[in-house]
Design a protein around this motif. Sequence first.
Motif, mmCIF file in Angstrom:
data_model
loop_
_atom_site.group_PDB
_atom_site.id
_atom_site.type_symbol
_atom_site.label_atom_id
_atom_site.label_comp_id
_atom_site.label_asym_id
_atom_site.label_seq_id
_atom_site.Cartn_x
_atom_site.Cartn_y
_atom_site.Cartn_z
ATOM 1 N N PRO A 49 7.109 9.536 5.223
ATOM 2 C CA PRO A 49 6.055 9.266 4.229
ATOM 3 C C PRO A 49 6.418 8.096 3.326
ATOM 4 C CG PRO A 49 6.901 11.523 4.037
ATOM 5 C CD PRO A 49 7.652 10.883 5.147
ATOM 6 N N LEU A 50 7.707 7.858 3.129
ATOM 7 C CA LEU A 50 8.118 6.707 2.312
ATOM 8 C C LEU A 50 7.737 5.406 3.012
ATOM 9 C CD1 LEU A 50 11.687 7.695 1.037
ATOM 10 C CD2 LEU A 50 9.507 7.842 -0.160
ATOM 11 N N ALA A 51 7.879 5.384 4.327
ATOM 12 C CA ALA A 51 7.503 4.182 5.091
ATOM 13 C C ALA A 51 5.995 3.979 5.013
ATOM 14 C CB ALA A 51 7.958 4.323 6.541
ATOM 15 N N MET A 52 5.262 5.076 5.085
ATOM 16 C CA MET A 52 3.793 5.001 5.011
ATOM 17 C C MET A 52 3.375 4.412 3.661
ATOM 18 S SD MET A 52 1.417 5.735 7.107
ATOM 19 C CE MET A 52 1.692 7.072 8.232
ATOM 20 N N ALA A 53 3.987 4.886 2.580
ATOM 21 C CA ALA A 53 3.641 4.377 1.240
ATOM 22 C C ALA A 53 4.015 2.896 1.129
ATOM 23 C CB ALA A 53 4.377 5.198 0.177
ATOM 24 N N ALA A 54 5.152 2.534 1.687
ATOM 25 C CA ALA A 54 5.589 1.133 1.611
ATOM 26 C C ALA A 54 4.620 0.221 2.356
ATOM 27 C CB ALA A 54 6.996 0.996 2.187
ATOM 28 N N MET A 55 4.095 0.717 3.472
ATOM 29 C CA MET A 55 3.129 -0.090 4.239
ATOM 30 C C MET A 55 1.886 -0.337 3.403
ATOM 31 S SD MET A 55 3.113 1.421 8.086
ATOM 32 C CE MET A 55 4.158 2.834 8.195
ATOM 33 N N GLN A 56 1.424 0.729 2.735
ATOM 34 C CA GLN A 56 0.217 0.582 1.909
ATOM 35 C C GLN A 56 0.466 -0.423 0.786
ATOM 36 O OE1 GLN A 56 -0.337 4.714 1.452
ATOM 37 N NE2 GLN A 56 -1.743 4.834 3.187
ATOM 38 N N GLY A 57 1.636 -0.354 0.183
ATOM 39 C CA GLY A 57 1.991 -1.295 -0.884
ATOM 40 C C GLY A 57 2.032 -2.728 -0.355
ATOM 41 N N ALA A 58 2.583 -2.899 0.825
ATOM 42 C CA ALA A 58 2.749 -4.257 1.379
ATOM 43 C C ALA A 58 1.406 -4.889 1.729
ATOM 44 C CB ALA A 58 3.645 -4.197 2.615
ATOM 45 N N LEU A 59 0.411 -4.069 1.969
ATOM 46 C CA LEU A 59 -0.906 -4.613 2.335
ATOM 47 C C LEU A 59 -1.487 -5.487 1.225
ATOM 48 C CD1 LEU A 59 -2.605 -1.621 4.183
ATOM 49 C CD2 LEU A 59 -1.760 -3.753 5.168
ATOM 50 N N LYS A 60 -1.089 -5.188 -0.014
ATOM 51 C CA LYS A 60 -1.628 -5.968 -1.153
ATOM 52 C C LYS A 60 -1.239 -7.444 -1.047
ATOM 53 C CE LYS A 60 -1.407 -2.029 -4.268
ATOM 54 N NZ LYS A 60 -0.158 -1.268 -4.333
ATOM 55 N N SER A 61 -0.140 -7.717 -0.385
ATOM 56 C CA SER A 61 0.323 -9.126 -0.293
ATOM 57 C C SER A 61 0.098 -9.689 1.109
ATOM 58 C CB SER A 61 1.810 -9.203 -0.621
ATOM 59 O OG SER A 61 2.081 -8.543 -1.808
ATOM 60 N N ILE A 62 -0.867 -9.145 1.795
ATOM 61 C CA ILE A 62 -1.017 -9.500 3.203
ATOM 62 C C ILE A 62 -1.464 -10.956 3.397
ATOM 63 C CG2 ILE A 62 -3.434 -8.847 3.665
ATOM 64 C CD1 ILE A 62 -0.402 -7.737 5.722
#
Length: 294
Positions: A49-62
């Motif tokens: 779930p930590l990886a999932m949250a990190a992916m969502q966070g990274a989308l902001k800088s896509i």
Amino acid sequence: MNYSELAPPYIRAIAPYQPGKPISELERELGISGIVKLASNENPLGCSPLAMAAMQGALKSIALYPDGNGFELKDALSKRYGVEHASIVLGNGSNDMLELAARAFLSVGDKAVYSDHAFAVYPLATQAVGATGISVAAINFGHDLKAMLKAAVEQQAKLVFIANPNNPTGTFLKAEDLLAFLRALPANILVVLDEAYNEYLPVECRYDSVPWLRDFPNLIISRTFSKAYGLAGLRVGYAFANAQVADMMNRVRQPFNVNSVAQAAAVAAHRSRRACTGWGWSSSRRSAILSVSK
Ligand SMILES: Cc1ncc(COP(=O)(O)O)c(C=O)c1O
């Protein structure tokens, strides 16, 4: 005009990799649902779930290019395994590591050795650069290291691919056998030790190849976030190698070969120290993590 004739003969001779059929395609074909696909060794339990949250966070800088040097991920790997940044190569899956090794060190007329029934990408990566693959007969569907050593020395190969454990046959080589092979192999022959399934080894089989890098500068250890970390769709892998070897591999990789979402997820997955083996949570190399819940 036959455009395939414009490609060099060694490219025309490649038999394309046949990936397992996607679940959606098979479900459509058979009119059924709930298929569990085993062919690609995907992780049935998914990612942290930590990886999932990190992916969502990274989308902001896509809109931005990723860090082409992968500093954060290299740093996480460096701290965990004690390998300096200069000895780390990041890739679009560990498949990239196999190809980068082939592209950096092989060309037309060079030879690479691998085993019969080993991972299908070794011959493809070899052939794609015009080198010649030598497939050595297997013993009980596994690597015959003595025969591979003989072939590599006699044929003056430049590169040897070893999968441990192997896919698709699931065979395993003991650390002492790998070490005996590395000791006997001339230092000018590189070895790609493909440890895509390393985290799945039961405790009694587990070994640590990272310290071997000190004694064997011709060793390239290739690992992935696809399997135990459940991130196959993102494509993140890495290799540890002597800094000069890593430098050559880095010279032929795409500048942004690991996308930003993948980098963020891999850092988080690594921090979570949860590698999901399907038989329970595996321990990381140095710490027991049975109590870690995310
Ligand atoms: C032995 C072995 N090596 C490497 C890979 C490449 O995996 P990835 O590119 O997803 O890291 C696979 C994938 O199935 C494999 O089975």
